[in-house]
Design a protein around this motif. Structure first.
Motif, PDB file in Angstrom:
ATOM      1  N   GLU A   1      29.986  35.964  39.706  1.00 26.22           N
ATOM      2  CA  GLU A   1      30.584  35.037  40.199  1.00 26.22           C
ATOM      3  C   GLU A   1      31.137  35.175  41.344  1.00 26.22           C
ATOM      4  OE1 GLU A   1      32.657  38.149  36.298  1.00 26.22           O
ATOM      5  OE2 GLU A   1      33.014  38.421  38.001  1.00 26.22           O
ATOM      6  N   THR A   2      30.394  35.864  42.468  1.00 23.49           N
ATOM      7  CA  THR A   2      31.314  35.982  43.597  1.00 23.49           C
ATOM      8  C   THR A   2      30.142  34.954  44.989  1.00 23.49           C
ATOM      9  OG1 THR A   2      32.484  36.361  45.818  1.00 23.49           O
ATOM     10  CG2 THR A   2      30.977  37.987  44.462  1.00 23.49           C
TER      11      THR A   2
ATOM     12  N   ASP B   1      33.628  42.752  48.965  1.00 21.11           N
ATOM     13  CA  ASP B   1      34.145  42.718  47.662  1.00 21.11           C
ATOM     14  C   ASP B   1      33.486  44.460  48.345  1.00 21.11           C
ATOM     15  OD1 ASP B   1      35.550  41.801  46.728  1.00 21.11           O
ATOM     16  OD2 ASP B   1      33.888  40.705  45.029  1.00 21.11           O
TER      17      ASP B   1
ATOM     18  N   ASP C   1      30.446  36.603  47.925  1.00 17.41           N
ATOM     19  CA  ASP C   1      29.823  37.290  48.566  1.00 17.41           C
ATOM     20  C   ASP C   1      30.428  38.858  48.066  1.00 17.41           C
ATOM     21  OD1 ASP C   1      30.360  38.937  51.247  1.00 17.41           O
ATOM     22  OD2 ASP C   1      31.901  37.899  52.208  1.00 17.41           O
ATOM     23  N   LEU C   2      29.578  38.972  47.959  1.00 17.10           N
ATOM     24  CA  LEU C   2      29.836  40.874  46.735  1.00 17.10           C
ATOM     25  C   LEU C   2      29.906  41.628  48.197  1.00 17.10           C
ATOM     26  CD1 LEU C   2      29.475  42.294  44.575  1.00 17.10           C
ATOM     27  CD2 LEU C   2      27.294  43.083  44.908  1.00 17.10           C
TER      28      LEU C   2
ATOM     29  N   ARG D   1      29.517  41.025  38.337  1.00 20.95           N
ATOM     30  CA  ARG D   1      30.925  40.782  39.799  1.00 20.95           C
ATOM     31  C   ARG D   1      29.657  39.547  40.935  1.00 20.95           C
ATOM     32  NH1 ARG D   1      35.131  37.846  41.617  1.00 20.95           N
ATOM     33  NH2 ARG D   1      36.106  38.596  43.461  1.00 20.95           N
TER      34      ARG D   1
ATOM     35  N   ARG E   1      27.943  28.739  39.708  1.00 21.06           N
ATOM     36  CA  ARG E   1      29.011  29.954  40.329  1.00 21.06           C
ATOM     37  C   ARG E   1      29.969  29.830  40.253  1.00 21.06           C
ATOM     38  NH1 ARG E   1      26.289  34.169  42.810  1.00 21.06           N
ATOM     39  NH2 ARG E   1      24.571  33.130  43.516  1.00 21.06           N
TER      40      ARG E   1
ATOM     41  N   GLY F   1      33.812  30.784  41.163  1.00 24.67           N
ATOM     42  CA  GLY F   1      34.242  31.587  41.719  1.00 24.67           C
ATOM     43  C   GLY F   1      35.745  32.373  41.667  1.00 24.67           C
ATOM     44  N   ARG F   2      36.059  33.128  40.146  1.00 21.59           N
ATOM     45  CA  ARG F   2      37.106  33.914  39.100  1.00 21.59           C
ATOM     46  C   ARG F   2      37.472  35.100  40.742  1.00 21.59           C
ATOM     47  NH1 ARG F   2      37.229  37.602  35.927  1.00 21.59           N
ATOM     48  NH2 ARG F   2      35.450  37.294  35.081  1.00 21.59           N
ATOM     49  N   PRO F   3      38.300  35.004  41.377  1.00 29.60           N
ATOM     50  CA  PRO F   3      38.442  36.551  41.932  1.00 29.60           C
ATOM     51  C   PRO F   3      39.155  37.704  40.458  1.00 29.60           C
ATOM     52  CG  PRO F   3      39.892  35.546  42.155  1.00 29.60           C
ATOM     53  CD  PRO F   3      39.236  34.223  41.499  1.00 29.60           C
TER      54      PRO F   3
END
Length: 372
Positions: free
Chosen positions: A310-311, A317, A313-314, A307, A348, A350-352
């Motif tokens: 992929e983001t 999450d 702002d880990l 993750r 990156r 940005g798939r949520p």
């Protein structure tokens, strides 16, 4: 291809880092503050990173363990920063890379730094038993515990010791860098009157500590007490070092132990082609204790490592996930400090995540809630 992305074939390896600490579900219900601490940092455009977590003890005698955990991660940062500065000096880089001499002193430096911070806090903010407030609510619980388990006479002795220590703290020049009293590793028999002032002082701040310093040539680590340090290499999680065998159930080595500097595990893992982790993850024990087995915990580590790339702002999450993991699992406070490596020009995605990760529905502990 993973080695290329991590710099072992000439591509720059850039480390990013984040950390999150949350109050456990059981602590919310009991109106107890979060007793964990965590920290993360990267330097020199990501060539260096550090991560650290600490778990302050929950029993009544450790009534300032939240501060103890904060001091633990701050002490870890100072020790690691000093070593990073040394490694950056060409004249000592070869010596530090081998770490056969200097790194052996790191446990001593960590304990000394932690004791100095605790000592300073005790002098600046001595417990005031007649001015109990929400900040010191655990002090009141400690006194109640002493009354219940040892009787009124023991509680009166404790009152007298607190009062004597408050007077002692007021007599110490606050400008002194090392006030009379505890030495680098604990109370000094020559200067610290245990009969008059008691022996509760450092125990009140008891905490574990786990830390990792990541550099261009090596990964250095320190650990005292429970919790876990995990690396992800080739997509596979493994322990950076095995959990300490003596950290069983709620009994764990602690920075407040008289022999703390001898109970710290320390080590170095060279960074070599073909054996470069893509992530280093540190957690307090509330996290692994929320899963039924090691496989479930390792899956959590693999998921958050994936993750991370992929983001943007880990931490957001983790702030959502960790309270729910605590509610469904151990009920304990939880901390995660994580560093992960990327290419300098990484794209990156940005798939949520549309749903909770798989470990919310399987491999979690169901049932008894415990706290450190």
């Amino acid at each position: 291809m993973e080695d290329d992305a991590l710099g072992t074939h000439g591509v720059s390896r850039i480390w990013q880092a984040t950390n999150v600490s949350v109050t456990g579900a059981a602590h919310y219900r009991s109106d107890v503050e979060c007793q964990d601490g965590s920290i993360s940092k990267s330097w020199d455009a990501g060539l260096w990173a550090l991560v650290a977590v600490a778990d302050g003890h929950g029993s009544e005698a450790h009534f300032r363990s939240r501060r103890g955990a904060e001091f633990a991660v701050a002490a870890m940062e100072e020790v690691f920063s000093s070593y990073r500065d040394l490694e950056e000096k060409p004249s000592v880089r070869r010596t530090m890379a081998s770490t056969k001499i200097d790194w052996s002193e790191a446990p001593n430096l960590l304990v000394a730094n932690w004791y100095a911070r605790v000592r300073g806090d005790l002098i600046a903010n001595p417990p005031r038993i007649f001015e109990l407030n929400p900040v010191e609510v655990r002090l009141g619980r400690y006194i109640d515990h002493v009354i219940a388990t040892q009787g009124p006479a023991a509680a009166q002795r404790l009152y007298d010791q607190f009062a004597a220590f408050e007077s002692y703290a007021e007599s110490v020049d606050s400008s002194e860098t090392e006030p009379a009293g505890p030495d680098a590793y604990g109370p000094s028999p020559q200067e610290w009157d245990a009969e008059r002032l008691g022996d509760w002082h450092f125990r009140a701040y008891g905490s574990t500590a786990l830390g990792v310093l990541i550099g261009p040539d090596a990964i250095h680590w320190l650990q005292i007490g429970d919790g876990a340090m995990v690396t992800i290499t080739g997509g596979e999680p493994s322990y950076l070092c095995p959990p300490q065998a003596e950290a069983i159930a709620n009994a764990t080595p602690s920075l407040c132990d008289d022999d703390a500097r001898y109970r710290i595990s320390a080590g170095t893992v060279p960074v070599v082609p073909g054996n470069v982790p893509s992530a280093v993850i540190l957690v307090t024990d509330g996290v692994p204790n929320s899963f039924e087995n090691q496989a479930g915990f390792f899956q959590f580590c693999a998921d958050i490592a994936k993750r991370a790339v992929e983001t943007a702002d880990l931490s957001a999450d983790l702030e959502r996930w960790l309270p729910e993991i605590s509610r469904q699992g151990s009920g304990d406070d939880m901390s995660v400090a994580m560093a992960w490596a990327t290419e300098r020009q990484i794209e990156r995605h940005g798939r949520p995540w549309a749903t909770w990760p798989s470990w919310f529905e399987s491999d979690r502990r169901d049932g008894t809630e415990t706290t450190c």
